[in-house]
Design an enzyme around this catalytic site. Structure first.
Site, PDB file in Angstrom:
ATOM      1  N   ASN A  30       0.881  -1.174   0.000  1.00 23.24           N
ATOM      2  CA  ASN A  30       0.000   0.000   0.000  1.00 23.24           C
ATOM      3  C   ASN A  30       0.913   1.216   0.000  1.00 23.24           C
ATOM      4  O   ASN A  30       1.497   1.557   1.029  1.00 23.24           O
ATOM      5  CB  ASN A  30      -0.891  -0.034   1.251  1.00 23.24           C
TER       6      ASN A  30
ATOM      7  N   LYS B 256       0.146   4.255  -0.251  1.00 23.19           N
ATOM      8  CA  LYS B 256      -0.473   5.468   0.311  1.00 23.19           C
ATOM      9  C   LYS B 256      -0.205   6.644  -0.641  1.00 23.19           C
ATOM     10  O   LYS B 256      -0.204   6.441  -1.843  1.00 23.19           O
ATOM     11  CB  LYS B 256       0.035   5.715   1.731  1.00 23.19           C
TER      12      LYS B 256
ATOM     13  N   GLU C 226      -6.859   4.960   7.719  1.00 23.54           N
ATOM     14  CA  GLU C 226      -6.554   6.381   7.459  1.00 23.54           C
ATOM     15  C   GLU C 226      -7.739   7.068   6.783  1.00 23.54           C
ATOM     16  O   GLU C 226      -8.000   8.242   7.016  1.00 23.54           O
ATOM     17  CB  GLU C 226      -5.278   6.503   6.612  1.00 23.54           C
TER      18      GLU C 226
ATOM     19  N   GLY D  15       2.321   2.135  10.819  1.00 18.65           N
ATOM     20  CA  GLY D  15       3.326   3.196  10.683  1.00 18.65           C
ATOM     21  C   GLY D  15       4.032   3.552  11.981  1.00 18.65           C
ATOM     22  O   GLY D  15       4.697   4.573  12.067  1.00 18.65           O
TER      23      GLY D  15
HETATM   24  P1  PGA Z   1       2.632   0.211   7.638  1.00 20.00           P
HETATM   25  O1  PGA Z   1       1.210   0.483   6.984  1.00 20.00           O
HETATM   26  O2  PGA Z   1       3.149  -1.082   7.081  1.00 20.00           O
HETATM   27  O3  PGA Z   1       3.479   1.392   7.237  1.00 20.00           O
HETATM   28  O4  PGA Z   1       2.428   0.129   9.124  1.00 20.00           O
HETATM   29  C1  PGA Z   1       0.292  -0.567   6.760  1.00 20.00           C
HETATM   30  C2  PGA Z   1      -0.971  -0.030   6.162  1.00 20.00           C
HETATM   31  O5  PGA Z   1      -1.398   1.073   6.551  1.00 20.00           O
HETATM   32  O6  PGA Z   1      -1.594  -0.660   5.276  1.00 20.00           O
END
Ligand code: PGA
Length: 246
Positions: A9, A11, A96, A172
């Site tokens: 992902n 983002k 999110e 995150g």
């Molecule tokens: P992360 O994000 O691996 O940076 O913790 C995972 C996600 O939000 O899908």
């Protein structure tokens, strides 16, 4: 259908030229993997990414969509639009989006139904906050999210659907759920789906600070079918190690 899936992902990261370079770097590194590889990219990268993955084993997804097909919804992109350029997957209900963009269980359900109707495969995200976990509400919260998300779907729909369990406090932050806790939560999602649909044959991923060091211990647990990976999906070499965890 249960299978091993590693989904990235991105983002709100990666310009089209960076996306193309990434796919060109990643494809030789994962070409022998028997795990399914998906990259979910920003709208502006979709077309370029879809062209670049041709002749590779990499699948492509979007990160959101609107549930209506078309109309006066300034700034939105529909499932029909995503399908028209051959997008295969779409993340729906990421925390999110629930947190910053007013996504609710109801809009998540509408989007999932529209995605399936348009021939897209939804990757549905659920997960509890730290506060909910500390109050002992994890299972209650995630089973409620699952029941609302999957309301109105058929057993056939489940075979085109992926679930991602992502505890919000692990996203995150560098904090992962323990492999036992992640497995327990995913097992409870499976049991809930079994109750409603008479089958638990559905791919369920773990997400939240997955990296190339912890992927194997998480993905080899009995109920965990792979991962949804944020930060660690932005580097092709690191991401390839997660894909090739086994
Ligand atoms: P992360 O994000 O691996 O940076 O913790 C995972 C996600 O939000 O899908």
């Amino acid at each position: 259908m249960r299978r091993k899936v590693i989904a990235g992902n991105w983002k709100m990261n990666m310009l089209p030229n960076e996306a193309i370079d990434f796919i060109n770097n990643l494809s030789p590194l994962v070409k022998n993997s028997k795990n399914e590889v998906i990259i979910c990219v920003p709208f502006t990268d979709l077309f370029y990414t879809l062209l670049t993955v041709q002749e590779t084993n990499i699948h492509v997804g979007a990160q959101n969509m609107h549930w209506e097909e078309k109309g006066a919804y300034t700034g939105e992109v529909s499932g029909q639009m995503l399908k028209s350029i051959n997008t295969e997957y779409v993340i729906i209900g990421h925390s999110e989006r629930r947190q910053y963009f007013g996504e609710t269980d109801e809009t998540v359900n509408l989007k999932i139904k529209s995605a399936l109707k348009n021939g897209l495969k939804p990757i549905i995200c659920v997960g509890e906050t730290l506060e909910q976990r500390e109050q002992g509400l994890t299972i209650e919260v995630i089973t409620s999210q699952i029941n609302k998300a999957l309301s109105g779907l058929t057993t056939q729909d489940l075979s085109n659907t992926i679930i991602a369990y992502e505890p919000i406090w692990a996203i995150g932050t560098g904090k992962t759920a323990t492999k036992e806790d992640a497995n327990e939560s995913i097992k409870s999602i499976r049991q809930e789906i079994l109750k409603s649909f008479g089958t638990d044959d559905i791919t369920i991923l773990y997400g939240g600070s997955v990296n190339d060091k912890n992927a194997k211990e998480l993905f080899t647990m009995s109920d965990i079918d792979g991962g949804l990976v944020g930060g660690a999906s932005l580097n092709a070499e690191t991401f390839s190690k997660i894909v090739n965890f086994d």
